[in-house]
Design a protein around this motif. Sequence first.
Motif, PDB file in Angstrom:
ATOM      1  N   UNK A 252       0.821  -1.202   0.000  1.00 21.08           N
ATOM      2  CA  UNK A 252       0.000   0.000   0.000  1.00 21.08           C
ATOM      3  C   UNK A 252       0.857   1.255   0.000  1.00 21.08           C
ATOM      4  N   UNK A 253       1.887   1.286   0.849  1.00 21.10           N
ATOM      5  CA  UNK A 253       2.779   2.446   0.882  1.00 21.10           C
ATOM      6  C   UNK A 253       3.433   2.657  -0.486  1.00 21.10           C
ATOM      7  N   UNK A 254       3.881   1.567  -1.101  1.00 26.20           N
ATOM      8  CA  UNK A 254       4.499   1.684  -2.407  1.00 26.20           C
ATOM      9  C   UNK A 254       3.566   2.257  -3.456  1.00 26.20           C
ATOM     10  N   UNK A 255       2.277   1.902  -3.366  1.00 19.21           N
ATOM     11  CA  UNK A 255       1.311   2.367  -4.361  1.00 19.21           C
ATOM     12  C   UNK A 255       1.076   3.865  -4.284  1.00 19.21           C
ATOM     13  N   UNK A 256       1.229   4.457  -3.108  1.00 16.26           N
ATOM     14  CA  UNK A 256       0.963   5.889  -2.954  1.00 16.26           C
ATOM     15  C   UNK A 256       2.222   6.676  -2.622  1.00 16.26           C
ATOM     16  N   UNK A 257       3.387   6.081  -2.831  1.00 15.11           N
ATOM     17  CA  UNK A 257       4.638   6.759  -2.487  1.00 15.11           C
ATOM     18  C   UNK A 257       4.785   8.093  -3.221  1.00 15.11           C
TER      19      UNK A 257
ATOM     20  N   UNK B  92       5.914   7.371   6.528  1.00 20.77           N
ATOM     21  CA  UNK B  92       5.898   6.044   5.910  1.00 20.77           C
ATOM     22  C   UNK B  92       7.008   5.806   4.895  1.00 20.77           C
ATOM     23  N   UNK B  93       7.796   6.829   4.592  1.00 24.51           N
ATOM     24  CA  UNK B  93       8.910   6.664   3.658  1.00 24.51           C
ATOM     25  C   UNK B  93      10.212   7.092   4.328  1.00 24.51           C
ATOM     26  N   UNK B  94      10.614   6.407   5.383  1.00 22.51           N
ATOM     27  CA  UNK B  94      11.851   6.786   6.077  1.00 22.51           C
ATOM     28  C   UNK B  94      13.041   6.673   5.129  1.00 22.51           C
TER      29      UNK B  94
ATOM     30  N   UNK C 160      13.268   8.150   2.469  1.00 23.67           N
ATOM     31  CA  UNK C 160      12.777   8.339   1.114  1.00 23.67           C
ATOM     32  C   UNK C 160      12.224   7.100   0.444  1.00 23.67           C
ATOM     33  N   UNK C 161      12.240   5.966   1.117  1.00 21.06           N
ATOM     34  CA  UNK C 161      11.770   4.722   0.508  1.00 21.06           C
ATOM     35  C   UNK C 161      10.825   3.990   1.451  1.00 21.06           C
ATOM     36  N   UNK C 162       9.936   3.192   0.864  1.00 20.95           N
ATOM     37  CA  UNK C 162       9.027   2.386   1.675  1.00 20.95           C
ATOM     38  C   UNK C 162       9.804   1.317   2.428  1.00 20.95           C
ATOM     39  N   UNK C 163       9.335   0.912   3.604  1.00 21.04           N
ATOM     40  CA  UNK C 163      10.001  -0.179   4.322  1.00 21.04           C
ATOM     41  C   UNK C 163       9.879  -1.482   3.539  1.00 21.04           C
TER      42      UNK C 163
ATOM     43  N   UNK D 118       8.889  -1.429  12.182  1.00 21.07           N
ATOM     44  CA  UNK D 118       8.442  -0.044  12.070  1.00 21.07           C
ATOM     45  C   UNK D 118       7.897   0.417  13.417  1.00 21.07           C
ATOM     46  N   UNK D 119       8.065   1.690  13.683  1.00 17.97           N
ATOM     47  CA  UNK D 119       7.653   2.275  14.960  1.00 17.97           C
ATOM     48  C   UNK D 119       6.799   3.504  14.711  1.00 17.97           C
TER      49      UNK D 119
END
Length: 615
Positions: A139-144, A158-160, A162-165, A171-172
């Motif tokens: 999901x994060x990748x889809x809306x990055x 959600x993009x620590x 600059x990139x998705x985990x 994750x914290x």
Amino acid sequence: MSASTHWLATATAQSVLERGGNAFDAAVAGAFVLHVVEPHLNGPGGDLTAVFATADDPTPVVLVGQGPAPTGATVEHFRAEGLDLVPGAGALAAAVPGAVDALLLLLRDHGTWELADVLAPAIGYARDGHPVTAGVVRTIGAVADLFRQHWPTSADRWLPGGAAPAVGDVVRNEALASVLDRLVAAGSADTASTDTASADATDGADAGRASRIDAARREWAEGFVATTVDAFVRAPHRHSSGTDHAGVLRAEDLADFRASYEPATTAEFRGHTIAKTGPWGQGPALLQALRMLEPLDDARLDPSSELGAHTVVEALKLALADRDAYYGDGDVPLDVLLSDAYTDDRRTCIGDRASATFRPGRVSGVEPVLPPLRTSVDTTGVAGVGEPTVPGARRGPVDERAEVPVEDRGEPFVAPDGDTRGDTCHIDVVDRWGNIVSATPSGGWLQSSPTIPELGFCLGTRLQMTWLEAGTSSTLRPGARPRTTLTPTLVLRDGVPVAALGSPGGDQQDQWQLLFLLRWIVGGYSPQQAIDAPALHTTAFPGSFWPRTWEPAGLVVEDRVGDAVIAGLEGRGHVVTRAGDWTLGRLSCVTRDPATGVLGAAANPRGAQGYAAGR
């Protein structure tokens, strides 16, 4: 026994039961964990409905955590913003968040644990971290790009770097942990004040515990959360409409809302009582479908056969058409819609061929204003199917190379431009005393609106389920609840609860629950067998989620239904979309045999994330 859509929530609920907590302590603890570990499916800025019964009183009760439209959410305002639909993403679509207050109310009145103990697992997973699942990463990748270009606070969250985990990364969310800490602290600092409602329900030591929870509720609704939300949403930001708007939710809206209880709406089916929300939710549509199907031969109630699948789907079309014509937070003729005469008349509408028309029934003295019927074609060339659009799905012969649809894996569909139809999660708990609860938290998805940095979460978009056309049963109206798709279920036999169940899935929730009930009650399946069996659902109605399209005669099936059944359904005129073998249906449930006291649980194997546990 505990069952939910994420193993950490199930484990949390079960750990509470193991340490002497009751079903309500466990469900609340597990639900707060779901906010942390399934942030793409729910969050504190969202909503919740539940159906429960206590060991002392088997009467089913609905917990209402569906917040209303804010005071500033008027049709005129949305039209002035150049909109003809409430957007599917962005804070302008936010109803008043209701989930947190609902969970605290349930804990206050029916739990036994202190708030600090119940919130400790969620605080721990937020502060110390948890391994992120593939659905969150996808999901994060889809809306990055949306985050980078338009929602910088979401990019920061959600993009620590600059990139998705990556899947499995820890994750914290320190901001969310601090919010929950502050709720606990509010109760610890103020134990002298006891609201009238809690004073009426408790005395002595229990009154002190209730007052601490009420202090946390006030802090949520009237303190730093409300003021922070108010300040943040005033800045315009990108919505799924492709245009920028400010939100209209204000601190006063949060202060004016408190969760509540309502009697459940019930109907009888084959010796069982099925309990659902009122018609401000879609739950009574399940009751309408069950009543249409009840007197039919068992052969017509088998969803694994061509005749059974056809019959069930046609009943669902009729019930969901009534939902869209009549249901809402207002004067709904539910007594007529569930009456014998009306049900008998609707049953005659089930023919041998698939209906491709929108057919609500007629209620004497009521002339419903029908919602608009929109059709669409997505970028894959697959006709729009309401909620969800099924990108990558396929019609006709099996193509092993086709991508399994993201939405049908149990995750929200999110296009790179922010077009989002979110999903939800679910938890069921039953304890040894006979307390039982089915709860469906949803909304506040990480992709639904920009993250509020001081809070670590975003707002929901439930207002997208209202119409901007005047006169419909669910036209946007300040102070009115949007007609939610959240629809947990309680099942009773001889007046005693025997099962709690529910599912994510938007408009599909009651459709998949209907399959479960038919297979369990009529077909003799065990709960786990009923959950595992091949699933299907119709898309022949206006979807509840933006952009609210429909597909006449649309039917989505798991391939495991079988080529012969699928060919037969196509021969009857159904427009079939094959979704893969293990893609549809995401139920969980818990059961209790009143005669023996034996408890049970079952969970969805699809996606290898749901889990059932007990002892």
